[in-house]
Write a protein that holds these residues in place. Structure first.
Motif, PDB file in Angstrom:
ATOM      1  N   UNK A 442      39.519 -27.158  -7.214  1.00 32.22           N
ATOM      2  CA  UNK A 442      38.905 -27.216  -5.884  1.00 32.22           C
ATOM      3  C   UNK A 442      38.751 -28.680  -5.453  1.00 32.22           C
ATOM      4  N   UNK A 443      38.277 -29.518  -6.369  1.00 32.03           N
ATOM      5  CA  UNK A 443      38.100 -30.934  -6.049  1.00 32.03           C
ATOM      6  C   UNK A 443      39.432 -31.582  -5.689  1.00 32.03           C
ATOM      7  N   UNK A 444      40.473 -31.282  -6.449  1.00 29.25           N
ATOM      8  CA  UNK A 444      41.784 -31.882  -6.191  1.00 29.25           C
ATOM      9  C   UNK A 444      42.342 -31.412  -4.856  1.00 29.25           C
ATOM     10  N   UNK A 445      42.292 -30.121  -4.603  1.00 30.51           N
ATOM     11  CA  UNK A 445      42.845 -29.596  -3.350  1.00 30.51           C
ATOM     12  C   UNK A 445      42.107 -30.150  -2.145  1.00 30.51           C
ATOM     13  N   UNK A 446      40.810 -30.402  -2.320  1.00 30.29           N
ATOM     14  CA  UNK A 446      40.009 -30.919  -1.211  1.00 30.29           C
ATOM     15  C   UNK A 446      39.870 -32.435  -1.237  1.00 30.29           C
ATOM     16  N   UNK A 447      40.644 -33.084  -2.098  1.00 34.99           N
ATOM     17  CA  UNK A 447      40.689 -34.547  -2.177  1.00 34.99           C
ATOM     18  C   UNK A 447      39.296 -35.152  -2.365  1.00 34.99           C
ATOM     19  N   UNK A 448      38.569 -34.576  -3.276  1.00 34.83           N
ATOM     20  CA  UNK A 448      37.226 -35.060  -3.584  1.00 34.83           C
ATOM     21  C   UNK A 448      37.089 -35.242  -5.083  1.00 34.83           C
ATOM     22  N   UNK A 449      36.116 -36.021  -5.480  1.00 34.07           N
ATOM     23  CA  UNK A 449      35.793 -36.158  -6.896  1.00 34.07           C
ATOM     24  C   UNK A 449      34.322 -35.818  -7.157  1.00 34.07           C
ATOM     25  N   UNK A 450      33.671 -35.291  -6.156  1.00 33.83           N
ATOM     26  CA  UNK A 450      32.258 -34.934  -6.246  1.00 33.83           C
ATOM     27  C   UNK A 450      32.032 -33.758  -5.313  1.00 33.83           C
ATOM     28  N   UNK A 451      31.231 -32.778  -5.724  1.00 32.32           N
ATOM     29  CA  UNK A 451      30.976 -31.625  -4.869  1.00 32.32           C
ATOM     30  C   UNK A 451      29.496 -31.277  -4.866  1.00 32.32           C
ATOM     31  N   UNK A 452      29.113 -30.543  -3.813  1.00 28.88           N
ATOM     32  CA  UNK A 452      27.734 -30.071  -3.737  1.00 28.88           C
ATOM     33  C   UNK A 452      27.461 -29.077  -4.866  1.00 28.88           C
ATOM     34  N   UNK A 453      26.249 -29.110  -5.381  1.00 33.64           N
ATOM     35  CA  UNK A 453      25.851 -28.155  -6.421  1.00 33.64           C
ATOM     36  C   UNK A 453      26.031 -26.727  -5.927  1.00 33.64           C
ATOM     37  N   UNK A 454      25.720 -26.486  -4.663  1.00 34.59           N
ATOM     38  CA  UNK A 454      25.849 -25.134  -4.118  1.00 34.59           C
ATOM     39  C   UNK A 454      27.311 -24.682  -4.084  1.00 34.59           C
ATOM     40  N   UNK A 455      28.230 -25.623  -3.794  1.00 29.16           N
ATOM     41  CA  UNK A 455      29.654 -25.280  -3.794  1.00 29.16           C
ATOM     42  C   UNK A 455      30.128 -24.932  -5.198  1.00 29.16           C
ATOM     43  N   UNK A 456      29.712 -25.724  -6.180  1.00 26.05           N
ATOM     44  CA  UNK A 456      30.094 -25.461  -7.566  1.00 26.05           C
ATOM     45  C   UNK A 456      29.579 -24.103  -8.029  1.00 26.05           C
ATOM     46  N   UNK A 457      28.333 -23.795  -7.687  1.00 23.88           N
ATOM     47  CA  UNK A 457      27.750 -22.511  -8.090  1.00 23.88           C
ATOM     48  C   UNK A 457      28.480 -21.362  -7.409  1.00 23.88           C
ATOM     49  N   UNK A 458      28.852 -21.554  -6.134  1.00 26.93           N
ATOM     50  CA  UNK A 458      29.582 -20.512  -5.413  1.00 26.93           C
ATOM     51  C   UNK A 458      30.945 -20.258  -6.056  1.00 26.93           C
ATOM     52  N   UNK A 459      31.624 -21.311  -6.504  1.00 28.41           N
ATOM     53  CA  UNK A 459      32.922 -21.147  -7.168  1.00 28.41           C
ATOM     54  C   UNK A 459      32.779 -20.381  -8.472  1.00 28.41           C
ATOM     55  N   UNK A 460      31.735 -20.680  -9.215  1.00 31.58           N
ATOM     56  CA  UNK A 460      31.476 -19.943 -10.454  1.00 31.58           C
ATOM     57  C   UNK A 460      31.142 -18.493 -10.137  1.00 31.58           C
ATOM     58  N   UNK A 461      30.331 -18.279  -9.100  1.00 38.53           N
ATOM     59  CA  UNK A 461      29.943 -16.924  -8.706  1.00 38.53           C
ATOM     60  C   UNK A 461      31.165 -16.100  -8.311  1.00 38.53           C
ATOM     61  N   UNK A 462      32.124 -16.729  -7.609  1.00 35.88           N
ATOM     62  CA  UNK A 462      33.345 -16.026  -7.212  1.00 35.88           C
ATOM     63  C   UNK A 462      34.187 -15.629  -8.419  1.00 35.88           C
ATOM     64  N   UNK A 463      34.073 -16.393  -9.507  1.00 42.28           N
ATOM     65  CA  UNK A 463      34.886 -16.119 -10.698  1.00 42.28           C
ATOM     66  C   UNK A 463      34.281 -15.053 -11.596  1.00 42.28           C
TER      67      UNK A 463
END
Length: 576
Positions: A442-463
């Motif tokens: 997700x970080x690579x596709x969105x050209x970021x090296x840092x993400x919101x905690x809520x985004x990370x939790x949402x990605x885990x929740x989706x998995x």
């Protein structure tokens, strides 16, 4: 000797220098013998500040002399705590009062020292992840920096071959006002900025950088700034990096420091900015330079993120971090094991670390391939950790090294402690990797090296619906807390953000995810972007032989049809 220096502190420094000369010790050897940081030893030898009792005892032991006379001189120096000289010059009127309270500047410098005085060292303590932090003073190694210079013929008309001047960091930076520092992933760029920030905050810069002293450091990681929106003006420097003192900052404080040339602006990671936004980043820098020409600036980037001379119109000196020399690798290996011994619980463990250090130093000297792998601080730390974890057995390639490091960090730590379900969550190595790959990709596709905690939790929740064995153990929040607390690969720069401890791990895991998703078109379409360079290299290495061939052929085909990116795309053919 007392006739030479009336000042006890100067006398102490003189005696230490004399003992060093009598022993015919170079600085590197003394630092290694004393198991102290280079800055600590340098300060003691130069008489810049009163050394601690522990420092003098360690130096006395390293120099083979009695510590008592040195300790007596230290006591005679009678240090009286006082604010930096700069404080009285720059004290904020609104904080003045009948009671001696710290000024905002004093509080800020204390914050910088605490915030940046430790490094996270991969694999330093597998049993206690919270102890895998290394004091910066002990960890900092003055690496070599190279400056490329053009030679001219005698008549001044014909340009000759470029020459390269190589110096230690403090010597290379001396006399520079503006520096663009290039370096590979894990080469120590960020560590150098941390050291500059802490040394400036403590008024402890070495003699070579005497003209840098008395400046207030601002550490500005672009990975954080670009995620938060428009790049900040000076008054927003503190709030943009989440500094808790931002609300207490006196109006016009940062502007005044910059205008008077009393600021050291440390901008980390041009390569963390998406390629299409780097022009905007340069405009931001040039505006700051135009308004605050007397301030010092150091900007870091990976080697090919921006072209040579990118900041030359603004009179930046370009320096490049050199690979660690054999001597540097030896010093790093010693310091890593010294830090590990400090954390060791038993004499037997410390004795084992002594044996492992001796064996690894011999192995690195004997095996050229391993020495090449160890040429950056990140890779050298990984090799030290794996050598300890595997009782002396090491991987043979870079990709094998990353794979073994992930296994070590994700599983071996808890196995060694006989802990089956830390924090109530039990993840296999495969499950941890799958979740971490999701975050990295997700970080690579969105050209970021840092993400919101809520985004990370949402990605885990989706998995979790596809990972029933994990979902049955807890919520996405609990699984995320486990990954941050136990994986050794994630960290929280602030309370509401998540990133990888080093971008190399993000690229490794993201590349693995791309190959598993058969995202070959995505890889090829982004191969011209330097932010994807290491991802492409690692993807080729992750892929099966037929997939690797297919990917390389597509890269060549695209290079054949695009003049603009032909060289970069064709160079990627040679990746392993």
């Amino acid at each position: 000797m007392g006739d030479v220096h009336e000042d006890p502190l100067a006398e102490l420094a003189f005696r230490l220098r004399t003992l060093k000369a009598q022993k015919r010790l170079q600085m590197v050897a003394l630092v290694q013998r004393a198991e102290l940081g280079r800055t600590t030893v340098s300060q003691a030898l130069n008489g810049h500040k009163v050394p601690s009792e522990a420092t003098l005892v360690a130096l006395a032991k390293a120099l083979g002399t009695d510590a008592e006379p040195l300790l007596a001189l230290r006591e005679a120096a009678a240090p009286v705590p006082q604010a930096r000289k700069a404080y009285s010059r720059r004290a904020t009127p609104r904080l003045a009062g009948p009671r001696a309270q710290p000024s905002f500047e004093e509080r800020y410098l204390g914050y910088v020292k605490e915030r940046h005085s430790h490094l996270t060292v991969v694999g330093l303590d597998l049993s206690r992840p919270e102890r895998a932090r290394w004091p910066l003073d002990a960890a900092y190694l003055s690496l070599e920096l190279a400056e490329r210079q053009e030679d001219w013929s005698a008549d001044g008309e014909e340009r000759g071959r470029p020459s390269v001047t190589v110096k230690r960091a403090e010597h290379a930076l001396a006399g520079c006002r503006r520096v663009l520092l290039r370096g590979l992933a894990g080469s120590g760029k960020t560590t150098l900025l941390q050291w500059l920030a802490v040394a400036a905050a403590c008024d402890a810069l070495p003699e070579e950088l005497a003209d840098w002293r008395g400046r207030i450091p601002f550490v500005l990681p672009l990975r954080t700034l670009v995620r938060r929106g428009p790049l900040p003006e000076p008054g927003e420097f503190l709030s943009s990096v989440g500094a808790p003192l931002a609300a207490a900052q006196p109006e016009g404080w940062a502007d005044g420091l910059l205008a008077r040339g009393e600021a050291l602006v440390l901008v980390d990671g041009i390569d963390e900015v998406p390629q299409e936004h780097r022009g905007t980043t340069r405009d931001w820098l040039e505006r700051l330079l135009a308004a605050y020409g007397d301030a010092r600036f150091v900007v870091t980037t990976r080697p090919f993120a921006v072209p040579e001379g990118w900041l030359a119109p603004a009179h930046f000196t370009e320096l490049s971090v050199r690979p660690m020399s054999a001597g540097d690798i030896g010093v790093f290996v010693h310091r890593w094991h010294a830090a590990a011994r400090h954390n060791a619980a038993t004499d037997a463990e410390r004795s084992q670390l002594d044996e492992l250090e001796a064996a690894l130093r011999l192995t690195v000297r004997a095996q050229r391939d391993l020495a090449q792998l160890s040429s950056t601080p990140l890779m050298c730390a990984l090799i030290c950790a794996l050598h300890r974890d595997r009782r002396g057995h090491l991987p043979h390639s870079r990709m094998e090294l990353y794979e073994a490091a992930l296994s070590m960090l994700l599983v071996r730590r808890d196995l060694e402690r006989s802990i089956d379900i830390p924090e109530g969550i039990q993840l296999t190595e495969h499950q941890s990797v799958q979740l971490l790959q999701r975050l990295a990709y997700w970080l690579i596709r969105n050209r970021q090296t840092e993400m919101e905690q809520t985004t990370a939790t949402a990605l885990v929740d989706d998995a979790l619906p596809a990972m029933q064995a994990v979902a049955a153990q807890g919520t996405a929040d609990q699984v995320m807390a486990h990954l941050v607390g136990r994986s050794g690969l994630l960290r929280q720069p602030t309370m509401d953000t998540i990133d990888f401890v080093h971008r190399t791990f993000q690229d490794y895991l993201g590349a693995k995810a791309a190959i598993e998703a058969h995202d070959f078109p995505l890889l090829v379409n982004n191969a011209h972007d330097d932010q994807w360079e290491d991802v492409i290299r690692m993807a080729v290495a992750h892929a099966r032989p037929t997939e690797s061939t297919k990917l390389l052929r597509r890269l060549i085909k695209r290079g054949d049809t695009e003049d603009t990116h032909r060289n970069r795309l064709h160079l990627l053919r040679g990746v392993p």
